[in-house]
Design a protein around this motif. Structure first.
Motif, PDB file in Angstrom:
ATOM      1  N   LYS A  10       0.826  -1.206   0.000  1.00 27.43           N
ATOM      2  CA  LYS A  10       0.000   0.000   0.000  1.00 27.43           C
ATOM      3  C   LYS A  10       0.867   1.266   0.000  1.00 27.43           C
ATOM      4  CE  LYS A  10      -4.179  -2.049   1.933  1.00 27.43           C
ATOM      5  NZ  LYS A  10      -5.004  -1.738   0.759  1.00 27.43           N
ATOM      6  N   CYS A  11       2.034   1.193   0.615  1.00 28.35           N
ATOM      7  CA  CYS A  11       2.958   2.322   0.553  1.00 28.35           C
ATOM      8  C   CYS A  11       3.494   2.512  -0.865  1.00 28.35           C
ATOM      9  CB  CYS A  11       4.105   2.126   1.530  1.00 28.35           C
ATOM     10  SG  CYS A  11       3.624   2.366   3.263  1.00 28.35           S
ATOM     11  N   ARG A  12       3.691   1.415  -1.587  1.00 27.15           N
ATOM     12  CA  ARG A  12       4.094   1.543  -2.993  1.00 27.15           C
ATOM     13  C   ARG A  12       3.008   2.259  -3.796  1.00 27.15           C
ATOM     14  NH1 ARG A  12       6.001  -4.062  -2.399  1.00 27.15           N
ATOM     15  NH2 ARG A  12       8.281  -4.015  -2.208  1.00 27.15           N
ATOM     16  N   ALA A  13       1.754   1.958  -3.494  1.00 28.98           N
ATOM     17  CA  ALA A  13       0.653   2.645  -4.179  1.00 28.98           C
ATOM     18  C   ALA A  13       0.652   4.135  -3.841  1.00 28.98           C
ATOM     19  CB  ALA A  13      -0.680   2.001  -3.790  1.00 28.98           C
ATOM     20  N   ILE A  14       0.969   4.471  -2.597  1.00 29.22           N
ATOM     21  CA  ILE A  14       1.077   5.874  -2.192  1.00 29.22           C
ATOM     22  C   ILE A  14       2.189   6.559  -2.987  1.00 29.22           C
ATOM     23  CG2 ILE A  14       1.927   7.331  -0.295  1.00 29.22           C
ATOM     24  CD1 ILE A  14       0.139   5.736   1.582  1.00 29.22           C
ATOM     25  N   ALA A  15       3.318   5.875  -3.142  1.00 31.56           N
ATOM     26  CA  ALA A  15       4.428   6.439  -3.919  1.00 31.56           C
ATOM     27  C   ALA A  15       3.983   6.741  -5.350  1.00 31.56           C
ATOM     28  CB  ALA A  15       5.611   5.479  -3.918  1.00 31.56           C
ATOM     29  N   ASN A  16       3.143   5.900  -5.902  1.00 32.31           N
ATOM     30  CA  ASN A  16       2.638   6.140  -7.259  1.00 32.31           C
ATOM     31  C   ASN A  16       1.771   7.394  -7.309  1.00 32.31           C
ATOM     32  OD1 ASN A  16       3.925   3.842  -8.232  1.00 32.31           O
ATOM     33  ND2 ASN A  16       2.133   2.538  -7.922  1.00 32.31           N
ATOM     34  N   VAL A  17       0.964   7.601  -6.269  1.00 33.75           N
ATOM     35  CA  VAL A  17       0.124   8.805  -6.197  1.00 33.75           C
ATOM     36  C   VAL A  17       0.993  10.052  -6.114  1.00 33.75           C
ATOM     37  CG1 VAL A  17      -1.589  10.053  -4.813  1.00 33.75           C
ATOM     38  CG2 VAL A  17      -1.830   7.588  -5.169  1.00 33.75           C
ATOM     39  N   VAL A  18       2.038   9.993  -5.302  1.00 35.42           N
ATOM     40  CA  VAL A  18       2.954  11.132  -5.190  1.00 35.42           C
ATOM     41  C   VAL A  18       3.635  11.393  -6.522  1.00 35.42           C
ATOM     42  CG1 VAL A  18       5.064  11.972  -4.080  1.00 35.42           C
ATOM     43  CG2 VAL A  18       3.314  10.811  -2.712  1.00 35.42           C
ATOM     44  N   GLU A  19       4.101  10.352  -7.167  1.00 36.79           N
ATOM     45  CA  GLU A  19       4.801  10.504  -8.448  1.00 36.79           C
ATOM     46  C   GLU A  19       3.913  11.159  -9.505  1.00 36.79           C
ATOM     47  OE1 GLU A  19       7.562   7.854 -11.510  1.00 36.79           O
ATOM     48  OE2 GLU A  19       6.144   6.847 -10.176  1.00 36.79           O
ATOM     49  N   ALA A  20       2.623  10.845  -9.470  1.00 37.91           N
ATOM     50  CA  ALA A  20       1.686  11.399 -10.451  1.00 37.91           C
ATOM     51  C   ALA A  20       1.439  12.890 -10.256  1.00 37.91           C
ATOM     52  CB  ALA A  20       0.357  10.636 -10.376  1.00 37.91           C
ATOM     53  N   GLN A  21       1.923  13.454  -9.146  1.00 38.23           N
ATOM     54  CA  GLN A  21       1.705  14.872  -8.846  1.00 38.23           C
ATOM     55  C   GLN A  21       2.950  15.731  -9.093  1.00 38.23           C
ATOM     56  OE1 GLN A  21      -0.872  15.375  -5.061  1.00 38.23           O
ATOM     57  NE2 GLN A  21      -0.005  13.331  -4.840  1.00 38.23           N
ATOM     58  N   GLN A  22       3.835  15.270  -9.937  1.00 34.93           N
ATOM     59  CA  GLN A  22       5.093  15.996 -10.148  1.00 34.93           C
ATOM     60  C   GLN A  22       4.873  17.433 -10.611  1.00 34.93           C
ATOM     61  OE1 GLN A  22       8.567  14.015 -11.930  1.00 34.93           O
ATOM     62  NE2 GLN A  22       7.357  12.127 -11.934  1.00 34.93           N
ATOM     63  N   ILE A  25       3.897  19.462  -7.607  1.00 35.58           N
ATOM     64  CA  ILE A  25       5.042  19.587  -6.707  1.00 35.58           C
ATOM     65  C   ILE A  25       6.008  20.635  -7.233  1.00 35.58           C
ATOM     66  CG2 ILE A  25       7.079  18.377  -5.833  1.00 35.58           C
ATOM     67  CD1 ILE A  25       5.314  15.805  -5.797  1.00 35.58           C
ATOM     68  N   GLN A  26       6.275  20.600  -8.531  1.00 36.24           N
ATOM     69  CA  GLN A  26       7.175  21.595  -9.130  1.00 36.24           C
ATOM     70  C   GLN A  26       6.595  22.999  -9.022  1.00 36.24           C
ATOM     71  OE1 GLN A  26       7.611  19.823 -13.021  1.00 36.24           O
ATOM     72  NE2 GLN A  26       9.588  18.914 -12.503  1.00 36.24           N
ATOM     73  N   GLU A  27       5.278  23.125  -9.180  1.00 35.78           N
ATOM     74  CA  GLU A  27       4.629  24.431  -9.052  1.00 35.78           C
ATOM     75  C   GLU A  27       4.768  24.967  -7.631  1.00 35.78           C
ATOM     76  OE1 GLU A  27       0.239  26.488  -9.895  1.00 35.78           O
ATOM     77  OE2 GLU A  27       0.521  24.325 -10.146  1.00 35.78           O
ATOM     78  N   ALA A  28       4.553  24.089  -6.645  1.00 39.38           N
ATOM     79  CA  ALA A  28       4.703  24.491  -5.242  1.00 39.38           C
ATOM     80  C   ALA A  28       6.147  24.889  -4.946  1.00 39.38           C
ATOM     81  CB  ALA A  28       4.269  23.356  -4.321  1.00 39.38           C
ATOM     82  N   ALA A  29       7.095  24.092  -5.436  1.00 37.51           N
ATOM     83  CA  ALA A  29       8.506  24.378  -5.196  1.00 37.51           C
ATOM     84  C   ALA A  29       8.919  25.703  -5.824  1.00 37.51           C
ATOM     85  CB  ALA A  29       9.367  23.236  -5.737  1.00 37.51           C
ATOM     86  N   THR A  30       8.374  26.023  -6.978  1.00 41.11           N
ATOM     87  CA  THR A  30       8.690  27.297  -7.628  1.00 41.11           C
ATOM     88  C   THR A  30       8.222  28.468  -6.777  1.00 41.11           C
ATOM     89  OG1 THR A  30       8.581  26.300  -9.832  1.00 41.11           O
ATOM     90  CG2 THR A  30       8.315  28.692  -9.699  1.00 41.11           C
ATOM     91  N   LEU A  31       7.010  28.367  -6.230  1.00 40.80           N
ATOM     92  CA  LEU A  31       6.515  29.416  -5.337  1.00 40.80           C
ATOM     93  C   LEU A  31       7.422  29.577  -4.126  1.00 40.80           C
ATOM     94  CD1 LEU A  31       2.660  28.714  -5.265  1.00 40.80           C
ATOM     95  CD2 LEU A  31       3.818  30.606  -6.409  1.00 40.80           C
ATOM     96  N   PHE A  32       7.802  28.459  -3.525  1.00 35.08           N
ATOM     97  CA  PHE A  32       8.628  28.505  -2.315  1.00 35.08           C
ATOM     98  C   PHE A  32      10.022  29.064  -2.616  1.00 35.08           C
ATOM     99  CE2 PHE A  32       6.147  24.720  -0.310  1.00 35.08           C
ATOM    100  CZ  PHE A  32       5.041  25.529  -0.170  1.00 35.08           C
ATOM    101  N   ALA A  33      10.594  28.657  -3.733  1.00 37.19           N
ATOM    102  CA  ALA A  33      11.920  29.157  -4.098  1.00 37.19           C
ATOM    103  C   ALA A  33      11.896  30.664  -4.311  1.00 37.19           C
ATOM    104  CB  ALA A  33      12.423  28.445  -5.350  1.00 37.19           C
ATOM    105  N   GLN A  34      10.834  31.160  -4.935  1.00 37.28           N
ATOM    106  CA  GLN A  34      10.711  32.603  -5.143  1.00 37.28           C
ATOM    107  C   GLN A  34      10.678  33.344  -3.815  1.00 37.28           C
ATOM    108  OE1 GLN A  34       7.163  32.710  -7.524  1.00 37.28           O
ATOM    109  NE2 GLN A  34       8.264  32.394  -9.461  1.00 37.28           N
ATOM    110  N   THR A  35       9.947  32.820  -2.852  1.00 36.91           N
ATOM    111  CA  THR A  35       9.898  33.426  -1.519  1.00 36.91           C
ATOM    112  C   THR A  35      11.273  33.452  -0.873  1.00 36.91           C
ATOM    113  OG1 THR A  35       7.586  32.872  -1.062  1.00 36.91           O
ATOM    114  CG2 THR A  35       9.031  33.082   0.837  1.00 36.91           C
ATOM    115  N   ILE A  36      11.959  32.326  -0.909  1.00 38.03           N
ATOM    116  CA  ILE A  36      13.264  32.218  -0.264  1.00 38.03           C
ATOM    117  C   ILE A  36      14.282  33.140  -0.926  1.00 38.03           C
ATOM    118  CG2 ILE A  36      15.178  30.628   0.202  1.00 38.03           C
ATOM    119  CD1 ILE A  36      13.026  28.408   0.523  1.00 38.03           C
ATOM    120  N   LEU A  37      14.218  33.264  -2.237  1.00 30.00           N
ATOM    121  CA  LEU A  37      15.162  34.121  -2.954  1.00 30.00           C
ATOM    122  C   LEU A  37      14.959  35.601  -2.628  1.00 30.00           C
ATOM    123  CD1 LEU A  37      15.235  32.339  -6.431  1.00 30.00           C
ATOM    124  CD2 LEU A  37      17.158  32.579  -4.841  1.00 30.00           C
TER     125      LEU A  37
END
Length: 266
Positions: A10-22, A25-37
């Motif tokens: 079931k954890c492997r299935a969770i990993a698949n769900v996370v992977e499908a949200q790349q 995740i990249q959009e969120a990381a871009t927002l956070f990086a802009q704040t930090i910069l």
């Protein structure tokens, strides 16, 4: 499969769900990086066991400054279970309207800030109000919820709104309704939750992408690293400089807070 294999599968299935949200995740990381910069901070908040994801993001090995972990002990201190500072009180307080506002009163929030709010159900009042209040101040909010659990749960707010209603980006832990994932013959209720597994994967995916973006921008982060990896002297330098940077960033959240005084220079 035995129950151990069941949980791992079931954890492997969770990993698949996370992977499908790349993309998200990249959009969120871009927002956070802009704040930090810009020298500002990403505010992190979660009540109950969602505190785990807050502290997973910062500070720990493999993490770096730029994040403001808002950890309220009244909402997250579970060790006593019963008695003073017990779990009953924490579960009560996370559904008291107005508490999020009192917490945020301690910080000078800027629209340049961003936030990560974690709540598996997305239905408790404190994280919902935290996201709502931050959005009202122009802050972009990323939330981590369990979509299946949130969809099957009832909000504690009178208007029925949930954390997702005040989120610019929603990430899903991939856990099931009720969180627990393993059914055992003869036991009425399932055991072994999965939201923490998905949540930790999400925050570390975000962390990795933020680090890449900061490095590409010419501002590589000061990463808390083990002496076994970089040598003791280098590790001490990284820890001290990372903590100092955190203090410098945090000072901006206090310098002009609330009522002006001669100390604030106003």
């Amino acid at each position: 499969m035995n129950v151990i294999e069941t949980y791992i599968e079931k954890c492997r299935a969770i990993a698949n769900v996370v992977e499908a949200q790349q993309a998200q995740i990249q959009e969120a990381a871009t927002l956070f990086a802009q704040t930090i910069l810009t020298g500002r901070m990403v505010h992190l908040f979660g009540s109950g066991h969602s505190r785990i994801m807050v502290e997973e993001m910062w500070p720990r090995y493999g993490s770096f400054p730029g994040f403001n972990p808002i950890v309220e002990l009244s909402l997250t201190y579970h060790n006593n279970v019963v008695g003073a500072n017990g779990q009953r009180q924490a579960m009560f307080l996370e559904n008291v309207p107005g508490l999020a506002n009192r917490i945020l009163r301690n910080f000078d929030i800027s629209p340049a800030d961003t936030a990560l709010i974690i709540s598996s159900s997305g239905c408790n009042i404190a994280p919902i109000e935290m996201a709502e209040l931050l959005q009202l101040q122009g802050v972009k909010v990323v939330s981590i919820i369990t979509k299946a659990h949130a969809a099957g749960s009832t909000s504690k707010r009178a208007d029925g709104k949930k954390l997702g209603d005040f989120s610019d980006i929603i990430l899903d832990t991939g856990a099931p309704l009720g969180d627990a994932m393993v059914h055992i013959d003869g036991l009425e209720t399932p055991v072994s939750p999965g939201s923490t597994v998905g949540g930790v994967m999400l925050v570390n995916c975000i962390k990795a992408e933020v680090a890449r973006l900061l490095t590409m921008a010419g501002k590589p982060p000061k990463v808390l690293s083990s002496g076994a990896l970089v040598g003791n002297d280098k590790a001490v330098t990284l820890f001290e400089s990372a903590y100092d940077e955190h203090a410098h960033r945090l000072s901006k959240l206090y310098a002009k807070l609330g009522y002006p005084s001669y100390v604030s220079g106003e």
